[in-house]
Design an enzyme around this catalytic site. Structure first.
Site, mmCIF file in Angstrom:
data_model
loop_
_atom_site.group_PDB
_atom_site.id
_atom_site.type_symbol
_atom_site.label_atom_id
_atom_site.label_comp_id
_atom_site.label_asym_id
_atom_site.label_seq_id
_atom_site.Cartn_x
_atom_site.Cartn_y
_atom_site.Cartn_z
ATOM 1 N N TYR A 41 51.555 45.894 55.007
ATOM 2 C CA TYR A 41 53.036 46.716 56.072
ATOM 3 C C TYR A 41 53.199 47.758 54.012
ATOM 4 C CZ TYR A 41 55.945 43.722 53.246
ATOM 5 O OH TYR A 41 56.694 43.293 52.817
ATOM 6 N N HIS A 86 38.444 32.340 62.324
ATOM 7 C CA HIS A 86 38.892 33.042 61.385
ATOM 8 C C HIS A 86 38.179 34.427 61.128
ATOM 9 C CE1 HIS A 86 41.451 29.186 61.578
ATOM 10 N NE2 HIS A 86 41.658 29.816 60.163
ATOM 11 N N LYS A 100 50.277 43.553 49.765
ATOM 12 C CA LYS A 100 51.418 43.768 50.415
ATOM 13 C C LYS A 100 51.270 42.911 52.141
ATOM 14 C CE LYS A 100 55.431 47.032 51.043
ATOM 15 N NZ LYS A 100 56.055 46.294 50.827
ATOM 16 N N GLU A 156 58.634 36.914 40.701
ATOM 17 C CA GLU A 156 58.909 38.007 40.383
ATOM 18 C C GLU A 156 60.259 36.609 42.171
ATOM 19 O OE1 GLU A 156 56.627 40.129 43.799
ATOM 20 O OE2 GLU A 156 55.614 37.685 43.969
ATOM 21 N N LEU A 212 53.796 41.192 43.450
ATOM 22 C CA LEU A 212 53.150 42.158 44.597
ATOM 23 C C LEU A 212 54.014 43.633 42.739
ATOM 24 C CD1 LEU A 212 52.639 44.363 46.461
ATOM 25 C CD2 LEU A 212 55.022 44.888 47.183
HETATM 26 N N1 PMP Z 1 57.177 41.960 45.768
HETATM 27 C C1 PMP Z 1 58.371 41.711 46.735
HETATM 28 C C2 PMP Z 1 57.729 39.954 47.101
HETATM 29 C C3 PMP Z 1 58.417 42.296 47.560
HETATM 30 O O1 PMP Z 1 58.457 42.349 49.385
HETATM 31 C C4 PMP Z 1 58.383 43.544 46.958
HETATM 32 C C5 PMP Z 1 59.052 44.420 48.387
HETATM 33 N N2 PMP Z 1 60.485 44.690 49.043
HETATM 34 C C6 PMP Z 1 58.666 43.793 46.059
HETATM 35 C C7 PMP Z 1 59.169 42.924 44.756
HETATM 36 C C8 PMP Z 1 59.228 45.553 45.305
HETATM 37 O O2 PMP Z 1 58.441 46.680 46.002
HETATM 38 P P1 PMP Z 1 59.146 47.712 45.856
HETATM 39 O O3 PMP Z 1 59.602 48.548 44.703
HETATM 40 O O4 PMP Z 1 57.042 48.323 46.616
HETATM 41 O O5 PMP Z 1 60.069 48.120 47.367
#
Ligand code: PMP
Length: 286
Positions: free
Chosen positions: A39, A108, A151, A183, A207
């Site tokens: 997504y 799977h 993602k 994160e 991410l």
């Molecule tokens: N880390 C995670 C786990 C996320 O789901 C997101 C997005 N919501 C981010 C970081 C931040 O990404 P972005 O700045 O592209 O929204």
């Protein structure tokens, strides 16, 4: 308390724009069965999607990483019509895009010849110029897998972590892996010490947020030193500032991590500088 989200009026599904109630998918969709999909979320600010190309390019890369073939250019060309039919031609809004592997009998391994299920919708959302109120966060062990760079729609670990934050009256949960902060459940995290900005390197444990990338660009432009290093949990009490980044979170100062008050509970000077530079970028259209 933020307003709970509502359903959009229209949904783009496999080439058609439908009333949300008529947008149906098979129970055998691998997105439903396995969370086998990717997504993306983009914010439209002042008539333009902020860092549109970076978001679409991450979508392409993530689809490639899990071997789903989908023409993102075709999908992109449908966005204006979706916005128009959703009554959002001129509105600030968020756009959600989801591509799953498609429909197949459950096993799977996947067949190569199936059509991906493509879905998008948008809803009106005006993001604040600057997030003025710092947030509290908690820390939890990262119990997710080791491909956080993808993602993907299977977000159970992130959902559980965010629920943990809610249960503690906090905005976010910071993940800790082997003693290092990586994160958060739906945002990236930055720290500031002696005017140096620290954030985890973009590897398989985070991410690589588009907002994170924008902040790194802003640091360079503003002459702020950056170190791409994850912060050891025990260093939290020594930090001068901390903040979160994300598409809808934007740049949000952290006032408290577990029991440690950061920056006297206020937005610190480096965070503020970055918030202001970020606002300039939004106003000039990136
Ligand atoms: N880390 C995670 C786990 C996320 O789901 C997101 C997005 N919501 C981010 C970081 C931040 O990404 P972005 O700045 O592209 O929204």
């Amino acid at each position: 308390m933020p307003k709970p989200p509502s359903y959009p009026s229209k949904v783009f599904l496999n080439g058609e724009i439908l009333n949300a109630a008529d947008a149906k998918i098979s129970v055998f969709d691998r997105g439903f069965i396995f969370g086998d999909g990717i997504y993306e979320v983009m914010a439209r600010i002042g008539g333009q999607f902020f860092y549109r190309e970076a978001h679409l390019s991450r979508l392409r890369t993530c689809l490639d990483k899990i071997d789903i073939s989908c023409n993102v250019d075709t999908l992109e060309s449908e966005i204006p019509r979706l916005l128009e039919l959703s009554g959002l031609e001129t509105a600030d809004c968020l756009l959600y895009i989801q591509v799953t592997r498609g429909v197949a009998p459950r096993q799977h391994s996947y067949p190569r010849d199936i059509q991906p299920t493509v879905m998008m919708y948008a809803w009106a959302k005006t993001l604040p110029d600057i997030n003025e109120t710092p947030a509290s966060v908690v820390v939890q062990k990262d119990y997710r897998w080791s491909r956080c760079d993808i993602k993907m729609t299977s977000l159970l670990g992130n959902v559980m972590a965010n629920e943990f934050a809610m249960a503690h009256d906090c905005y976010e949960t910071l993940f800790e892996r082997d003693g290092i902060l990586t994160e958060a459940s739906h945002s990236n995290v930055f720290f500031v010490k002696n005017r140096i900005v620290y954030t985890h390197p973009a590897n398989c444990y985070i991410l690589d947020g588009i907002t994170r990338q924008v902040v790194l660009e802003l640091c360079e432009k503003l002459g702020i030193e950056v170190r791409l290093e994850g912060l050891p949990v025990q260093d939290i009490p020594n930090m001068d500032e901390a903040f979160l980044t994300g598409t809808s979170t934007q740049i949000l100062a952290i006032r408290k991590i577990d029991d440690h008050v950061i920056s006297g509970g206020r937005v610190g000077p480096i965070t503020r500088k970055l918030q202001e530079a970020f606002l300039d970028l939004k106003n000039t259209g990136a």
